[in-house]
Design a protein around this motif. Structure first.
Motif, short mmCIF file in Angstrom:
data_model
loop_
_atom_site.label_atom_id
_atom_site.label_comp_id
_atom_site.label_asym_id
_atom_site.label_seq_id
_atom_site.Cartn_x
_atom_site.Cartn_y
_atom_site.Cartn_z
N HIS A 155 -1.48 11.29 5.99
CA HIS A 155 -0.73 10.45 5.17
C HIS A 155 0.19 10.99 4.57
O HIS A 155 1.16 10.52 3.86
CB HIS A 155 -2.01 9.80 4.34
CG HIS A 155 -1.99 10.71 3.13
ND1 HIS A 155 -1.40 10.67 1.84
CD2 HIS A 155 -3.10 11.61 2.88
CE1 HIS A 155 -1.72 11.62 1.10
NE2 HIS A 155 -2.76 12.04 1.56
N SER A 215 3.14 8.99 2.81
CA SER A 215 3.17 8.48 1.73
C SER A 215 4.35 8.80 0.65
O SER A 215 4.90 8.08 0.00
CB SER A 215 1.70 9.12 0.87
OG SER A 215 0.56 8.73 1.48
N ILE A 236 6.96 6.12 -1.07
CA ILE A 236 7.28 6.17 -2.33
C ILE A 236 8.83 6.36 -2.58
O ILE A 236 9.27 5.55 -3.34
CB ILE A 236 6.57 7.39 -3.13
CG1 ILE A 236 5.01 7.39 -3.15
CG2 ILE A 236 7.24 7.71 -4.39
CD1 ILE A 236 4.75 6.25 -4.20
N HIS A 263 10.08 2.82 -1.86
CA HIS A 263 9.96 1.76 -2.81
C HIS A 263 10.75 2.09 -3.98
O HIS A 263 11.25 1.06 -4.60
CB HIS A 263 8.41 2.01 -3.16
CG HIS A 263 8.16 0.99 -4.12
ND1 HIS A 263 7.98 -0.24 -3.99
CD2 HIS A 263 7.60 1.21 -5.39
CE1 HIS A 263 7.49 -0.88 -5.06
NE2 HIS A 263 7.24 -0.15 -5.90
N PHE A 264 10.86 3.54 -4.53
CA PHE A 264 11.89 3.62 -5.72
C PHE A 264 13.25 3.67 -5.13
O PHE A 264 14.01 4.06 -6.18
CB PHE A 264 11.28 4.60 -6.31
CG PHE A 264 9.99 4.24 -7.19
CD1 PHE A 264 9.98 3.56 -8.25
CD2 PHE A 264 8.89 4.60 -6.57
CE1 PHE A 264 8.88 3.07 -9.05
CE2 PHE A 264 7.45 4.27 -7.35
CZ PHE A 264 7.47 3.58 -8.62
N LYS A 309 0.52 -1.57 1.63
CA LYS A 309 0.57 -1.63 -0.35
C LYS A 309 2.16 -1.64 -0.42
O LYS A 309 2.49 -2.26 -1.73
CB LYS A 309 0.06 -0.13 -0.67
CG LYS A 309 -1.09 -0.38 -1.36
CD LYS A 309 -1.56 1.03 -1.90
CE LYS A 309 -2.97 1.29 -1.99
NZ LYS A 309 -3.72 -0.15 -2.45
N SER A 326 3.91 8.77 -9.33
CA SER A 326 3.84 8.41 -7.91
C SER A 326 2.85 9.61 -7.03
O SER A 326 2.10 8.99 -6.13
CB SER A 326 5.02 8.28 -7.09
OG SER A 326 5.74 7.31 -7.79
N ILE A 334 -0.72 8.94 -5.40
CA ILE A 334 -1.06 9.11 -3.99
C ILE A 334 -2.19 10.03 -3.64
O ILE A 334 -3.10 10.07 -2.92
CB ILE A 334 0.27 9.44 -3.31
CG1 ILE A 334 1.22 8.49 -2.93
CG2 ILE A 334 -0.03 10.34 -1.87
CD1 ILE A 334 0.97 7.38 -2.12
N HIS A 348 -5.35 8.33 -4.67
CA HIS A 348 -5.81 7.48 -3.43
C HIS A 348 -6.39 8.24 -2.32
O HIS A 348 -7.40 7.42 -1.85
CB HIS A 348 -4.57 6.58 -3.21
CG HIS A 348 -4.76 5.43 -2.13
ND1 HIS A 348 -5.42 4.39 -2.58
CD2 HIS A 348 -4.58 5.49 -0.92
CE1 HIS A 348 -5.53 3.54 -1.55
NE2 HIS A 348 -5.11 4.07 -0.46
N GLU A 371 3.62 -1.55 -12.16
CA GLU A 371 3.54 -2.11 -10.55
C GLU A 371 2.90 -0.99 -9.62
O GLU A 371 2.14 -1.43 -9.12
CB GLU A 371 5.07 -2.50 -10.31
CG GLU A 371 4.75 -3.34 -8.66
CD GLU A 371 6.14 -3.07 -7.89
OE1 GLU A 371 7.03 -2.24 -8.48
OE2 GLU A 371 6.33 -3.59 -6.97
N VAL A 372 3.60 0.25 -9.71
CA VAL A 372 3.08 1.33 -8.80
C VAL A 372 1.63 1.70 -9.24
O VAL A 372 0.63 1.91 -8.12
CB VAL A 372 3.90 2.45 -8.89
CG1 VAL A 372 4.14 3.45 -10.10
CG2 VAL A 372 3.71 3.27 -7.74
N LYS A 397 -0.55 -0.99 -7.87
CA LYS A 397 -0.54 -1.07 -6.33
C LYS A 397 -1.92 -0.24 -6.07
O LYS A 397 -2.37 -0.48 -4.92
CB LYS A 397 0.66 -0.22 -5.92
CG LYS A 397 1.44 -1.10 -5.24
CD LYS A 397 2.82 -0.33 -4.55
CE LYS A 397 3.88 -1.19 -4.42
NZ LYS A 397 3.74 -2.42 -4.26
N PHE A 398 -2.11 0.93 -6.81
CA PHE A 398 -3.11 2.01 -6.37
C PHE A 398 -4.57 1.45 -7.29
O PHE A 398 -5.59 2.27 -7.30
CB PHE A 398 -2.78 3.34 -6.55
CG PHE A 398 -1.84 3.61 -5.59
CD1 PHE A 398 -2.31 4.25 -4.08
CD2 PHE A 398 -0.48 3.68 -5.93
CE1 PHE A 398 -1.30 4.33 -3.22
CE2 PHE A 398 0.57 4.01 -4.96
CZ PHE A 398 -0.03 4.37 -3.84
N ASP A 399 -4.68 0.24 -7.89
CA ASP A 399 -5.82 -0.20 -8.20
C ASP A 399 -6.05 0.61 -9.37
O ASP A 399 -7.46 0.78 -10.01
CB ASP A 399 -6.92 -0.28 -7.60
CG ASP A 399 -6.68 -1.10 -6.25
OD1 ASP A 399 -6.17 -2.34 -6.44
OD2 ASP A 399 -6.97 -0.76 -5.18
#
Lengths: 275, 275, 275, 275
Positions: free
Chosen positions: B89, B93, B97, B100-101, B124, D93, D97, D100, D120-121, D124-126
């Motif tokens: 990953h 990942s 990221i 996303h940003f 996600k 971030s 990661i 996670h 938000e981010v 996303k990763f709970d």
């Protein structure tokens, strides 16, 4: 030939410069330029092959560039340098070797020390060594003698190769952008007498060195090159000094090569380096 | 706008290019060029501000440059990429990221995996994930499905973000200079299945990673970027893999940023990188 | 004193060793150990202060350690080295300077060259230089003369400081783990005569150098140290050679210092380095 | 198990420790020690395999070590962390990661921000996100709320992952050696609000970042790790910030991994790092 141009920026500068090169049938081997947009300043370095003369090229460039442009055209001659030293040999030895084997674009004219210890290694390489004592003299008297000895040579640069005396503003002003120093730290840096001891006490994980022009600016003058080496808790102050010496030697040689090849411009206490 | 030019070298190219810029009142923010003297090839990248149109600039450059010159003029749009992954990953990942940003000049259109494990993290970030199984299929069939899925998207580049299947020559030929890979080694490299195990057994003191274009050349295609990290005898194979992942992630991001900003030219199985 | 121990691993080794030190009232300044778990091998290096004798300490360690343990106890004397060179001066000069200023824990006994060009710099530093011609001789005859000249000196290590002849297996076997070489590349590496030309043609972004013991193993022997320097498309082959020389010089000096300070163990064609 | 020992130095410490390990039939996988000779302080970290209990080992070590020795024996559990953030996402971030994918030896319990943008981010990763506004509050009130929110979780460390508020001495004192920060510079550093702007104006050629414990010491607390990246005159302030972010992200992850694996000792405002 090497052409260096520093000019107020305006539209068409590159076109004007390369137009001159095209008219003169000059073959541009490398051309590098940089514009500081905020300051509106244009810098260029060209390495060209041509049968045109220096004077002719310079004249033609002056004709097309802004009045305040600073233009130098040269055959990039080997530079002449005078080295100032104290007791530590590592930078001096490295430069003497490069001088001896002509692997640096400069010739060492002389070494001047405020101690005698580096006379032997200098003379091994047939470089004159001059000792100028500091004892019992005012700074002004010492620097006066130093200037006289330096000025006895033709030189392009004065290199402080671990010269451990602080030079007065008067001295520095006499040689604008001609003095290059190796500083045993990053900048900003631990200030004062024992930077490696301070680095040790602060527990840093990286140490570095900085080669820079000496000016009378607030701090230590325009930076030419910086390098680092990792350290850890196992390093004693003495280990840090040893590791620091390797970095100092390397970064000074790197910076000087850049300067001797006319790759460094200075403005606003910083540098443009076309490496 | 960004202008990219690759041309047979000849005297006056820079003058011709900058002449066009001057006529169009284009403000040159950066201009970089390189001449491969042996190959007589000229490369330039210009970043300009202008009110002129793309078509007009391109036409004018074509008028003054050699016939075989390759000229692209664009607004340097955000690139579109499809990512191919397997199970690891770390590169994916990092790219998700950045996507996303919006800290990378590219948008991830989709992730395609030959395993399911990276679906979760892709989704996600609201990026579609497509699973294409390899089991019970010939390579040709697998690659056929892969192409169809890739081609369902508009894309500028296909990034192999630790995609652990070797692609056939046929596949590679379909996407010339569009596929970028991260290779878990320097090049030249330990060949075969377990490079870190080989590096461990060989007792190397440095490991590295290489981001490169995928071609059908002898070896692994034009190198865009390489980075290293020191290792020592304390590193197990597993430690080397971990350290290697950090380097892979970093060098892939670096290389992609260079490509996405149109800073990389390819010729003769190598690159010119105007970083 | 420095104590080096290489032993089959078993529970209680550190206890046994440090028990001896405690009984002898030895002050442990540094102690480093490493266990290769797969190979069940234990390595340790101790730097101690003690009034005990070398013989006594060695005997006591032998009494408590496994029979197959290899134990050396010494006062870490300055090492003696013979340097082999060809024409390139950069590594030799650097080592001569370190020798001259005693900044390396070794004395250069002699320099042996298969060309005459480095005689001058060697003799500048009062180090005997011996020229052994290769012309008109078989490899066996040449190496015979070389051995005779080397063996005329007391030495701990033979350093190939850019010695550009490949040594025969017979020669290498005579000096097990006594020959150290600087290799102009990473390992694995471009194979053959012009590695920098190959690196240039391959368009690599990093070049490096490797200091290693010379053995008759498959490839180039246990690696002691590796370093790198970044390069880019502006580097000609000649620029790469220059940059490579700086790395070679630096990595050879680093590796030799580690070896001269008894910080390097060799096993299974790799090294444990307690730096 | 991991054993950490910090003790006044005396002869026989290693022997005493390894004697306990031998008696308990503990298999020492790695053992690292360091003695600060000036301060007469001994540090050791052991990674062992044993069937003995934590309590038993601790008791036995206490029996043989000096009274003032600080001994911890643990199963090196996964650490629990609370992250404090402001607006910049790059460090957060990266840590989310790693959390996670369980590639970091820690679990993120919560993220607390003085802005909403990183909710938000995090979610996303709970990972729970808590917003604590600063507007219209005194520092004391803000920190009070912050403490209450932090203390609602079980945690080993508080990580300031680009948290841009200066914490009061009172706050810092509540969590001794529990707060880790990433500093956007070397130390010593450009002081004040815009370090990258200062670095740009000073024309530095290298920028770096420092991960350190937060203390109320003179300056920024014990350094865990530092890294650098080269810059040049082409870098705008914004380019430096971008390059700096990559370094910050990398050095924070490196430092945290060292801390989470119990490899870092702190004393005298510096660290011993057994990496």
């Amino acid at each position: 030939m090497v052409i260096l141009i520093k000019s107020p920026d305006s539209i068409g500068l590159v076109s004007a410069i390369s137009g001159v090169m095209a008219r003169e049938r000059a073959n541009i081997i490398t051309m590098r330029e940089y514009v500081d947009i905020e300051e509106q300043l244009f810098f260029a370095r060209l390495h060209i092959q041509t049968e045109s003369s220096i004077e002719n090229l310079k004249q033609q460039l002056e004709d097309v560039l802004p009045e305040r442009a600073v233009i130098t055209v040269s055959n990039a001659p080997v530079k002449k340098v005078v080295l100032l030293v104290t007791k530590e040999h590592h930078c001096l030895s490295d430069l003497l070797i490069r001088h001896h084997f002509k692997s640096m674009k400069a010739e060492v004219q002389a070494v001047i020390g405020n101690h005698e210890v580096l006379r032997e290694v200098s003379e091994k390489f047939d470089v004159p060594f001059h000792y100028i004592a500091t004892e019992g003299k005012t700074k002004a008297v010492f620097e006066n003698e130093l200037c006289r000895q330096i000025d006895a040579y033709r030189f392009d640069y004065i290199v402080l190769a671990k010269f451990m005396r602080i030079l007065s503003a008067d001295f520095v002003e006499k040689y604008p952008l001609k003095i290059i120093n190796i500083h045993h730290s990053f900048l900003p840096a631990f200030i004062g007498a024992s930077p490696y001891k301070q680095a040790y006490e602060r527990g840093v994980k990286i140490i570095g060195a900085t080669a820079h022009y000496v000016t009378n600016d607030l701090d230590e003058g325009p930076i030419i090159s910086q390098q680092i080496t990792p350290v850890n808790h196992n390093f004693t102050v003495s280990d840090m000094i040893k590791a620091g010496r390797e970095v100092e030697k390397s970064v000074l040689a790197t910076a000087l090569q850049l300067v001797f090849e006319d790759r460094v411009f200075v403005y606003n206490n910083k540098t443009v380096v076309f490496d």
